[in-house]
Write a protein that holds these residues in place. Structure first.
Motif, PDB file in Angstrom:
ATOM      1  N   ALA A  30       0.737  -1.252  -0.024  1.00  0.00           N
ATOM      2  CA  ALA A  30       0.064  -0.159  -0.059  1.00  0.00           C
ATOM      3  C   ALA A  30       0.776   1.250   0.049  1.00  0.00           C
ATOM      4  O   ALA A  30       0.506   2.301  -0.504  1.00  0.00           O
ATOM      5  CB  ALA A  30      -1.034  -0.148   1.222  1.00  0.00           C
ATOM      6  N   VAL A  31       2.098   1.126   0.599  1.00  0.00           N
ATOM      7  CA  VAL A  31       2.933   2.443   0.732  1.00  0.00           C
ATOM      8  C   VAL A  31       3.762   2.555  -0.444  1.00  0.00           C
ATOM      9  O   VAL A  31       4.281   3.588  -1.050  1.00  0.00           O
ATOM     10  CB  VAL A  31       3.773   2.432   2.000  1.00  0.00           C
ATOM     11  N   ILE A  32       4.345   1.428  -1.132  1.00  0.00           N
ATOM     12  CA  ILE A  32       5.302   1.396  -2.173  1.00  0.00           C
ATOM     13  C   ILE A  32       5.039   2.324  -3.215  1.00  0.00           C
ATOM     14  O   ILE A  32       5.868   2.888  -3.926  1.00  0.00           O
ATOM     15  CB  ILE A  32       5.663  -0.041  -2.591  1.00  0.00           C
ATOM     16  N   ILE A  33       3.684   2.244  -3.592  1.00  0.00           N
ATOM     17  CA  ILE A  33       3.218   3.162  -4.884  1.00  0.00           C
ATOM     18  C   ILE A  33       3.557   4.546  -4.630  1.00  0.00           C
ATOM     19  O   ILE A  33       3.992   5.218  -5.558  1.00  0.00           O
ATOM     20  CB  ILE A  33       1.768   3.070  -4.877  1.00  0.00           C
ATOM     21  N   ASP A  34       3.428   5.284  -3.407  1.00  0.00           N
ATOM     22  CA  ASP A  34       3.592   6.613  -3.135  1.00  0.00           C
ATOM     23  C   ASP A  34       5.168   6.905  -3.103  1.00  0.00           C
ATOM     24  O   ASP A  34       5.621   8.318  -3.151  1.00  0.00           O
ATOM     25  CB  ASP A  34       2.972   7.109  -1.750  1.00  0.00           C
ATOM     26  N   THR A  35       6.160   6.069  -3.287  1.00  0.00           N
ATOM     27  CA  THR A  35       7.586   6.208  -3.360  1.00  0.00           C
ATOM     28  C   THR A  35       7.819   6.648  -4.749  1.00  0.00           C
ATOM     29  O   THR A  35       8.916   7.443  -5.074  1.00  0.00           O
ATOM     30  CB  THR A  35       8.578   4.946  -3.043  1.00  0.00           C
ATOM     31  N   ASP A  36       6.734   6.856  -5.670  1.00  0.00           N
ATOM     32  CA  ASP A  36       6.976   7.534  -7.007  1.00  0.00           C
ATOM     33  C   ASP A  36       7.296   8.799  -6.749  1.00  0.00           C
ATOM     34  O   ASP A  36       7.749   9.715  -7.714  1.00  0.00           O
ATOM     35  CB  ASP A  36       5.737   7.339  -7.706  1.00  0.00           C
ATOM     36  N   ILE A  37       7.125   9.329  -5.592  1.00  0.00           N
ATOM     37  CA  ILE A  37       7.442  11.025  -5.423  1.00  0.00           C
ATOM     38  C   ILE A  37       8.840  11.214  -5.678  1.00  0.00           C
ATOM     39  O   ILE A  37       9.297  12.274  -5.973  1.00  0.00           O
ATOM     40  CB  ILE A  37       7.102  11.489  -3.853  1.00  0.00           C
ATOM     41  N   ILE A  38       9.695  10.241  -5.690  1.00  0.00           N
ATOM     42  CA  ILE A  38      11.360  10.603  -5.832  1.00  0.00           C
ATOM     43  C   ILE A  38      11.446  10.509  -7.397  1.00  0.00           C
ATOM     44  O   ILE A  38      12.628  10.984  -7.679  1.00  0.00           O
ATOM     45  CB  ILE A  38      12.174   9.492  -5.167  1.00  0.00           C
ATOM     46  N   PHE A  39      10.462  10.081  -8.038  1.00  0.00           N
ATOM     47  CA  PHE A  39      10.710  10.070  -9.537  1.00  0.00           C
ATOM     48  C   PHE A  39      10.725  11.474 -10.142  1.00  0.00           C
ATOM     49  O   PHE A  39      11.688  11.308 -11.176  1.00  0.00           O
ATOM     50  CB  PHE A  39       9.353   9.496 -10.431  1.00  0.00           C
ATOM     51  N   SER A  40      10.409  12.195  -9.524  1.00  0.00           N
ATOM     52  CA  SER A  40      10.352  13.609  -9.752  1.00  0.00           C
ATOM     53  C   SER A  40      11.868  14.314  -9.955  1.00  0.00           C
ATOM     54  O   SER A  40      12.148  15.267 -10.740  1.00  0.00           O
ATOM     55  CB  SER A  40       9.469  14.570  -8.975  1.00  0.00           C
ATOM     56  N   LEU A  41      12.780  13.755  -9.008  1.00  0.00           N
ATOM     57  CA  LEU A  41      13.995  14.020  -9.298  1.00  0.00           C
ATOM     58  C   LEU A  41      14.574  13.808 -10.510  1.00  0.00           C
ATOM     59  O   LEU A  41      15.599  14.570 -11.103  1.00  0.00           O
ATOM     60  CB  LEU A  41      14.980  13.234  -8.156  1.00  0.00           C
ATOM     61  N   ILE A  42      14.146  13.025 -11.618  1.00  0.00           N
ATOM     62  CA  ILE A  42      14.623  12.889 -12.819  1.00  0.00           C
ATOM     63  C   ILE A  42      13.830  13.405 -13.804  1.00  0.00           C
ATOM     64  O   ILE A  42      13.865  14.188 -14.691  1.00  0.00           O
ATOM     65  CB  ILE A  42      14.782  11.515 -13.027  1.00  0.00           C
ATOM     66  N   SER A  43      12.340  13.318 -13.875  1.00  0.00           N
ATOM     67  CA  SER A  43      11.530  13.669 -14.776  1.00  0.00           C
ATOM     68  C   SER A  43      11.350  15.286 -14.674  1.00  0.00           C
ATOM     69  O   SER A  43      10.757  15.618 -15.893  1.00  0.00           O
ATOM     70  CB  SER A  43      10.125  12.983 -14.427  1.00  0.00           C
ATOM     71  N   ASP A  44      11.722  15.866 -13.534  1.00  0.00           N
ATOM     72  CA  ASP A  44      11.527  17.319 -13.558  1.00  0.00           C
ATOM     73  C   ASP A  44      12.470  17.960 -14.655  1.00  0.00           C
ATOM     74  O   ASP A  44      12.112  18.981 -15.275  1.00  0.00           O
ATOM     75  CB  ASP A  44      11.585  17.941 -12.310  1.00  0.00           C
ATOM     76  N   SER A  45      13.675  17.530 -14.937  1.00  0.00           N
ATOM     77  CA  SER A  45      14.582  17.769 -15.866  1.00  0.00           C
ATOM     78  C   SER A  45      14.358  17.199 -17.197  1.00  0.00           C
ATOM     79  O   SER A  45      15.158  17.499 -18.187  1.00  0.00           O
ATOM     80  CB  SER A  45      15.894  17.388 -15.360  1.00  0.00           C
ATOM     81  N   HIS A  46      13.546  16.060 -17.545  1.00  0.00           N
ATOM     82  CA  HIS A  46      13.210  15.654 -18.659  1.00  0.00           C
ATOM     83  C   HIS A  46      11.934  15.485 -18.878  1.00  0.00           C
ATOM     84  O   HIS A  46      11.195  14.266 -18.608  1.00  0.00           O
ATOM     85  CB  HIS A  46      13.953  14.093 -18.710  1.00  0.00           C
ATOM     86  N   PRO A  47      11.176  16.279 -19.745  1.00  0.00           N
ATOM     87  CA  PRO A  47       9.688  16.551 -19.758  1.00  0.00           C
ATOM     88  C   PRO A  47       9.052  15.340 -20.558  1.00  0.00           C
ATOM     89  O   PRO A  47       7.973  14.957 -20.174  1.00  0.00           O
ATOM     90  CB  PRO A  47       9.592  17.762 -20.747  1.00  0.00           C
ATOM     91  N   SER A  48       9.721  14.603 -21.066  1.00  0.00           N
ATOM     92  CA  SER A  48       9.322  13.089 -21.808  1.00  0.00           C
ATOM     93  C   SER A  48       9.147  12.197 -20.925  1.00  0.00           C
ATOM     94  O   SER A  48       8.274  11.197 -21.225  1.00  0.00           O
ATOM     95  CB  SER A  48      10.372  12.938 -23.082  1.00  0.00           C
ATOM     96  N   LEU A  49       9.705  12.226 -19.747  1.00  0.00           N
ATOM     97  CA  LEU A  49       9.454  11.301 -18.631  1.00  0.00           C
ATOM     98  C   LEU A  49       8.204  11.704 -17.859  1.00  0.00           C
ATOM     99  O   LEU A  49       8.072  11.459 -16.555  1.00  0.00           O
ATOM    100  CB  LEU A  49      10.625  10.920 -17.918  1.00  0.00           C
TER     101      LEU A  49
END
Length: 301
Positions: A30-49
């Motif tokens: 139930a909690v692992i899904i919200d770890t996607d908050i760290i994805f922004s560290l990469i996607s914020d600099s790469h709009p295609s992601l």
């Protein structure tokens, strides 16, 4: 919905149906899904992601399976190196993965009632799905969950004693929101989208009139306010804008936004969400606008 409420819901359901040994697995799922908050560290600099963001691809059906597999792999490795008791894994057996997957799908189901929605069928489609009952993350539910956890930690109540009260409060809250949702339907019928506000008696009604977005406030018992129109195109046209829509920066903006308008200024086009830029809607707070050079939109640009 917040991670704490997700975790407590998974634990309570596992406990209530007679599988307390699976609580750790269900909670991790139930909690692992919200770890996607760290994805922004990469996607914020790469709009295609742009789908690799909180509330993005991990909050899809495919994402839930992948994240569950990663979580269970992590649990297994932790048991092998002695970071957790191997007996926990042995007692659960293969059903442990099913419990993790249950927690992940429960997370997805609990997020569906809230705006702005989740991309259920990503990566095939970035279309968001929502029931539009809750106005995004609920501070009330987080507060109730936090107090419940504190009571458990302090020994004020046991899990068995507190479940009924905790569940009753959350069910009552959701029931109030659902009743308000049903009560608003007749007045909001025909609108393209109705965004619930923090006040359960208020909604933001959005309609598409062709070349403009029409937005009204609706209050149960008081009716609609006068409309505010946001032209879709200013000093430009659909034909000029169309080539820009495939740009990653614009696709990301559209993913984050409720409505998008385009305004030509010199040799650039400003795409923005007027509802979030003006503060009428706060969430999501990022990527409210993007300016694109017209030359970039042209073929070969």
């Amino acid at each position: 919905m917040d991670s704490l409420t997700h975790a407590l819901a998974a634990a309570i359901i596992a406990y209530s149906i007679g599988f307390p040994q699976f609580i750790p697995f269900a909670v991790i799922g139930a909690v692992i899904i919200d770890t996607d908050i760290i994805f922004s560290l990469i996607s914020d600099s790469h709009p295609s992601l742009y789908l690799f963001v909180h509330g993005g691809i991990a909050h899809s059906l495919t994402g839930a399976v992948v994240m569950s597999a990663l979580a269970y792999t992590g649990i297994t490795l932790a048991a092998l190196v002695g970071l957790i008791n191997p007996a926990l894994l042995v007692r659960a057996g293969p059903a442990g993965f099913a419990a993790v997957l249950f927690g992940a799908f429960l997370h997805i189901a609990m997020d569906l009632p809230a705006t702005p929605g989740i991309p259920l069928f990503a990566p095939k489609s970035d279309k968001k799905y929502a029931l539009f009952i809750l106005p995004g993350p609920s501070l009330f539910m987080l507060t109730v969950s936090l107090f419940f956890l504190i009571w458990l930690a302090l020994g004020v109540v046991t899990l068995a004693e507190g479940i009924t009260t905790y569940a009753a409060i959350l069910v009552a809250f959701l029931l109030v929101r659902f009743v308000a949702f049903l009560a608003s339907r007749p007045a909001l019928r025909g609108t393209m989208r109705a965004i619930p506000q923090v006040n359960p008696l208020r909604w933001l009604a959005i309609s598409d009139s062709g070349y403009a977005w029409t937005v009204r406030d609706y209050r149960i018992g008081l009716g609609m306010t006068d409309p505010v129109n946001y032209p879709k195109y200013k000093n430009t046209s659909p034909e000029e804008v169309a080539p820009c829509l495939a740009l990653p920066e614009v696709m990301r903006l559209r993913y984050y936004s409720y409505i998008v308008t385009a305004e030509k200024e010199g040799d650039t086009i400003l795409f923005f969400d007027p509802l979030r830029v003006s503060g009428r809607l706060f969430y999501p707070p990022h990527f409210k606008q993007v300016r694109i050079a017209i030359g970039v939109c042209a073929p070969g640009g």
